[in-house]
Design an enzyme around this catalytic site. Sequence first.
Site, short mmCIF file in Angstrom:
data_model
loop_
_atom_site.label_atom_id
_atom_site.label_comp_id
_atom_site.label_asym_id
_atom_site.label_seq_id
_atom_site.Cartn_x
_atom_site.Cartn_y
_atom_site.Cartn_z
N ASP A 103 0.87 -1.19 0.00
CA ASP A 103 0.00 0.00 0.00
C ASP A 103 0.89 1.23 0.00
O ASP A 103 2.07 1.17 0.38
CB ASP A 103 -0.90 0.00 1.24
CG ASP A 103 -2.17 0.83 1.06
OD1 ASP A 103 -3.27 0.23 1.00
OD2 ASP A 103 -2.07 2.08 0.98
N TYR A 118 -14.45 7.15 -12.49
CA TYR A 118 -14.40 5.85 -11.80
C TYR A 118 -14.94 4.74 -12.72
O TYR A 118 -14.28 3.72 -12.94
CB TYR A 118 -15.21 5.94 -10.51
CG TYR A 118 -15.11 4.72 -9.63
CD1 TYR A 118 -13.94 4.44 -8.93
CD2 TYR A 118 -16.18 3.84 -9.49
CE1 TYR A 118 -13.84 3.33 -8.12
CE2 TYR A 118 -16.10 2.73 -8.68
CZ TYR A 118 -14.92 2.47 -7.99
OH TYR A 118 -14.83 1.35 -7.19
N LYS A 150 -12.52 1.83 -14.32
CA LYS A 150 -12.77 0.44 -13.92
C LYS A 150 -13.16 -0.41 -15.13
O LYS A 150 -12.74 -1.56 -15.25
CB LYS A 150 -13.86 0.37 -12.84
CG LYS A 150 -13.43 0.92 -11.48
CD LYS A 150 -12.42 0.04 -10.77
CE LYS A 150 -12.16 0.46 -9.34
NZ LYS A 150 -11.14 -0.35 -8.66
N THR A 155 -16.13 0.16 4.05
CA THR A 155 -14.67 0.31 4.14
C THR A 155 -14.37 1.80 4.31
O THR A 155 -15.28 2.63 4.21
CB THR A 155 -13.99 -0.15 2.83
OG1 THR A 155 -14.37 0.79 1.80
CG2 THR A 155 -14.37 -1.56 2.42
N ASP A 197 3.81 2.33 -4.43
CA ASP A 197 2.98 3.28 -5.17
C ASP A 197 2.64 2.57 -6.47
O ASP A 197 3.47 2.45 -7.38
CB ASP A 197 3.73 4.59 -5.45
CG ASP A 197 2.89 5.52 -6.34
OD1 ASP A 197 1.77 5.13 -6.72
OD2 ASP A 197 3.38 6.62 -6.65
N1 LIG Z 1 -15.86 0.14 -0.79
C1 LIG Z 1 -16.68 0.12 -1.82
O1 LIG Z 1 -17.88 0.45 -1.68
C2 LIG Z 1 -16.19 -0.34 -3.17
C3 LIG Z 1 -17.17 -0.61 -4.14
C4 LIG Z 1 -16.76 -1.05 -5.40
C5 LIG Z 1 -15.41 -1.22 -5.67
N2 LIG Z 1 -14.49 -0.94 -4.71
C6 LIG Z 1 -13.10 -1.12 -5.07
O2 LIG Z 1 -12.47 -1.99 -4.16
C7 LIG Z 1 -11.09 -1.65 -4.03
C8 LIG Z 1 -10.76 -1.49 -2.56
O3 LIG Z 1 -11.55 -0.43 -2.06
P1 LIG Z 1 -11.76 -0.15 -0.50
O4 LIG Z 1 -13.19 0.11 -0.33
O5 LIG Z 1 -11.07 -1.18 0.30
O6 LIG Z 1 -11.02 1.27 -0.48
P2 LIG Z 1 -10.03 1.92 0.58
O7 LIG Z 1 -9.97 3.35 0.25
O8 LIG Z 1 -10.45 1.51 1.93
O9 LIG Z 1 -8.68 1.18 0.22
C9 LIG Z 1 -7.94 1.52 -0.93
C10 LIG Z 1 -6.47 1.41 -0.58
O10 LIG Z 1 -5.72 1.71 -1.75
C11 LIG Z 1 -4.57 2.41 -1.31
N3 LIG Z 1 -4.00 3.17 -2.44
C12 LIG Z 1 -4.48 4.28 -3.02
N4 LIG Z 1 -3.64 4.70 -3.98
C13 LIG Z 1 -2.60 3.83 -4.01
C14 LIG Z 1 -1.42 3.74 -4.78
N5 LIG Z 1 -1.12 4.65 -5.73
N6 LIG Z 1 -0.57 2.71 -4.55
C15 LIG Z 1 -0.85 1.80 -3.60
N7 LIG Z 1 -1.96 1.84 -2.81
C16 LIG Z 1 -2.83 2.85 -3.03
C17 LIG Z 1 -5.05 3.31 -0.19
O11 LIG Z 1 -4.01 3.76 0.64
C18 LIG Z 1 -6.03 2.40 0.53
O12 LIG Z 1 -5.44 1.69 1.59
C19 LIG Z 1 -10.88 -0.37 -4.84
O13 LIG Z 1 -10.30 -0.69 -6.09
C20 LIG Z 1 -12.29 0.15 -5.02
O14 LIG Z 1 -12.41 0.93 -6.18
C21 LIG Z 1 -14.85 -0.52 -3.47
#
Ligand SMILES: NC(=O)c1ccc[n+]([C@@H]2O[C@H](COP(=O)([O-])OP(=O)(O)OC[C@H]3O[C@@H](n4cnc5c(N)ncnc54)[C@H](O)[C@@H]3O)[C@@H](O)[C@H]2O)c1
Length: 255
Positions: free
Chosen positions: A37, A153, A157, A190, A60
């Site tokens: 992360d 987004y 995606k 989350t 990153d």
């Molecule tokens: N939570 C939801 O409702 C939801 C719904 C649909 C899809 N998603 C997808 O699920 C995945 C996880 O989402 P989440 O809800 O756990 O989000 P989150 O924001 O809790 O976690 C995302 C993580 O990605 C990390 N991150 C961001 N930019 C980064 C980079 N450049 N390099 C490395 N790490 C990086 C952040 O530090 C964070 O820990 C994402 O791809 C999100 O688009 C989430």
Amino acid sequence: MGMLDGHVALLTGAAGGIGLAAARALHADGARVMLADIDEARLAEAAASIGEGCAATRLDATSRASWQGAVETTLARFGGLTILVNSAGISEPADIETLGDDAWDRHLAINLSAVIYGMQAATPAMKASGKPCAIVNIASMLSMRPGAPFIAYCASKSGMVAASKSAALHFASNRIPIRVNTVHPGAIRTPMYERYIAMGEDREATEAAFAATHPMGRIGEPEEVAQAILFLASPRSSFTTGAELPVDGAGHIRD
Ligand SMILES: NC(=O)c1ccc[n+]([C@@H]2O[C@H](COP(=O)([O-])OP(=O)(O)OC[C@H]3O[C@@H](n4cnc5c(N)ncnc54)[C@H](O)[C@@H]3O)[C@@H](O)[C@H]2O)c1
């Protein structure tokens, strides 16, 4: 014995949310897990919460050099790489009229380019492992059913899903034992979800509005998405590649 004994997983976005829940599920099934992360402070805490068989590395995901480092760290620590879970992602609201160039570039870099970089960085190590390997990329309900307020987004995606299918086809038709699938969560509790809730004035009303877009009438939990990721990452899904698996309480097919 777990089904993932002998497997090594690298997971992005694993400092929290869906990435960390997936790491726990894979670890519980026998895999050793490398959490990656950009958020170093939360990473250390996350790795400590899993314990033995888990390590962490700063990544990153938008940087190819950083990917190279993360793969090398994984190989040095655990001696191989067989599973990649791309969960790092961002979501910022903007429609076709309000979207700015910076937000567009950020979404493309993190949600699309980073996943391609990750698959490319992992492929040589996976091929060298001599084991059946799996890549699971986290897309969204919104790539199956786009929403007006999330243009960058949805587009980033959807591009990532197309790239995943292209990679799946390449590996399958060249008899390279790497499967690639996408998981499509609905609204999941989350930190990302909490940021959206915080934007609304009334928490209960905002939660209810999110829940209403899922015919099952509720928000999902990260552990429910983690089980879908575990299925696609493990030999339980050995003949499944290039697939999209929704985890959204029927949100993508609602009226
Ligand atoms: N939570 C939801 O409702 C939801 C719904 C649909 C899809 N998603 C997808 O699920 C995945 C996880 O989402 P989440 O809800 O756990 O989000 P989150 O924001 O809790 O976690 C995302 C993580 O990605 C990390 N991150 C961001 N930019 C980064 C980079 N450049 N390099 C490395 N790490 C990086 C952040 O530090 C964070 O820990 C994402 O791809 C999100 O688009 C989430």
